[in-house]
Motif scaffolding. Structure first.
Motif, mmCIF file in Angstrom:
data_model
loop_
_atom_site.group_PDB
_atom_site.id
_atom_site.type_symbol
_atom_site.label_atom_id
_atom_site.label_comp_id
_atom_site.label_asym_id
_atom_site.label_seq_id
_atom_site.Cartn_x
_atom_site.Cartn_y
_atom_site.Cartn_z
ATOM 1 N N PHE A 166 -4.163 -4.413 2.344
ATOM 2 C CA PHE A 166 -3.673 -3.056 2.106
ATOM 3 C C PHE A 166 -3.388 -2.309 3.402
ATOM 4 O O PHE A 166 -4.133 -2.403 4.379
ATOM 5 C CB PHE A 166 -4.707 -2.249 1.321
ATOM 6 N N PHE A 217 -4.356 6.203 -3.299
ATOM 7 C CA PHE A 217 -4.774 4.803 -3.217
ATOM 8 C C PHE A 217 -5.926 4.527 -4.179
ATOM 9 O O PHE A 217 -5.862 3.585 -4.981
ATOM 10 C CB PHE A 217 -5.183 4.464 -1.785
ATOM 11 N N MET A 239 3.276 -0.910 -5.061
ATOM 12 C CA MET A 239 1.890 -1.309 -4.809
ATOM 13 C C MET A 239 1.235 -1.828 -6.088
ATOM 14 O O MET A 239 0.591 -2.886 -6.090
ATOM 15 C CB MET A 239 1.089 -0.138 -4.255
ATOM 16 N N GLY A 284 0.791 -1.225 0.000
ATOM 17 C CA GLY A 284 0.000 0.000 0.000
ATOM 18 C C GLY A 284 0.814 1.260 0.000
ATOM 19 O O GLY A 284 1.904 1.326 -0.578
ATOM 20 N N VAL A 306 -3.006 1.669 4.259
ATOM 21 C CA VAL A 306 -3.205 3.006 3.690
ATOM 22 C C VAL A 306 -3.227 4.008 4.832
ATOM 23 O O VAL A 306 -4.102 3.953 5.703
ATOM 24 C CB VAL A 306 -4.517 3.112 2.890
#
Length: 263
Positions: free
Chosen positions: A131, A140, A115, A98, A133
């Motif tokens: 993921f 993203f 990613m 991520g 984030v």
């Protein structure tokens, strides 16, 4: 009662790996039936696979991948040995991968490249993606738009965004991971995201050894603390503990495709 899952833990971390047998045993005693040990780089991914092999009867499973903090170590792409790990029977996900714009331990452009490469890897292997984030949802979502996930989907673990960001994740078919943060006094927005999310899209986790739930905040977190997180989730969602356990167990099976006897 239905077993708990720890949908994201780091038994392969320096804080926990030396006493991994103890931590696994205590988690099982606490009612945890599945623990996903998550990789952050090639070395920790291999440790996750090794632990899943050794402790498979206790419900330990592995995820392998490159964390955004470590992305700068892989300018030439994903190493072949790491790519091959995804074929191991102990591996049920790619991650954690991520973007982390809070610490910026790796250049943001490199984080995005790594990613995207790992999303492609997960699609080829038909594995869900775990993921990470943090303060990076705009990029993203842009990356997901340009690099759509495969049918296996994924989860945004340790979700810490707004409800609008949670809704966008849900609209993409992603699961949301919640852990000890839901017990923190300062995390009202995270609790609201949990209470507003459909129960069939929730994964509960420790992210141990970090983010220990109250009353152990600031101490070393372990998978054995999952009951505290489940009880908090029960209070926040207004559902019985049994109902939460049943839903999250099913969600874990749906996302990670682990069965009762999967290894």
């Amino acid at each position: 009662m239905t077993p708990y899952i720890d949908g994201h833990c780091h038994l392969n971390s320096p804080e926990l790996r030396e006493d991994v047998q103890l931590h696994v045993d205590k988690a099982v005693e606490a009612g945890v039936g599945r623990m996903l040990v998550v990789g952050s780089d090639e070395e920790s991914s291999w440790e996750a696979v090794d632990m899943a092999s050794r402790f498979s009867p206790q419900g330990v499973r592995a995820s392998v991948g490159i964390h955004p903090h470590e992305a700068g170590r892989y300018p030439d792409g994903i190493p072949s040995d790491l790519l091959a790990m995804a074929d191991r029977k102990e591996v049920f996900a790619v991650g954690e991968i991520g973007l982390d714009y809070h610490y910026d331990h790796s250049p943001r452009s490199v984080q995005r490249e790594v990613m995207a490469a790992q999303i492609g890897w997960a699609k080829v292997k038909n594995l869900p993606v775990v993921f990470h984030v943090r303060e990076a949802f705009a990029d993203f979502f842009s990356l997901i738009n340009d690099n759509p996930l495969g049918d296996a989907g994924g989860v945004v673990h340790c979700f810490s965004g707004s409800w609008s960001e949670a809704k966008m994740c849900l609209d993409l078919g992603l699961y949301l991971g919640f852990g000890g943060m839901i017990t923190f006094k300062s995390a009202q927005e995270v609790r609201e995201c949990l209470s507003s999310s459909p129960m069939d899209r929730i994964i509960l986790e420790t992210d141990s050894p970090w983010l220990a739930p109250v009353p152990y905040r600031g101490k070393t977190n372990t998978p054995s603390m999952m009951p505290l997180i489940y009880r908090a989730a029960s209070d926040i969602t207004g559902r019985t503990l049994s109902s939460v356990a049943q839903s999250v167990w099913q969600n874990g099976k749906d996302l990670y495709r682990w069965g009762e006897q999967d290894v």
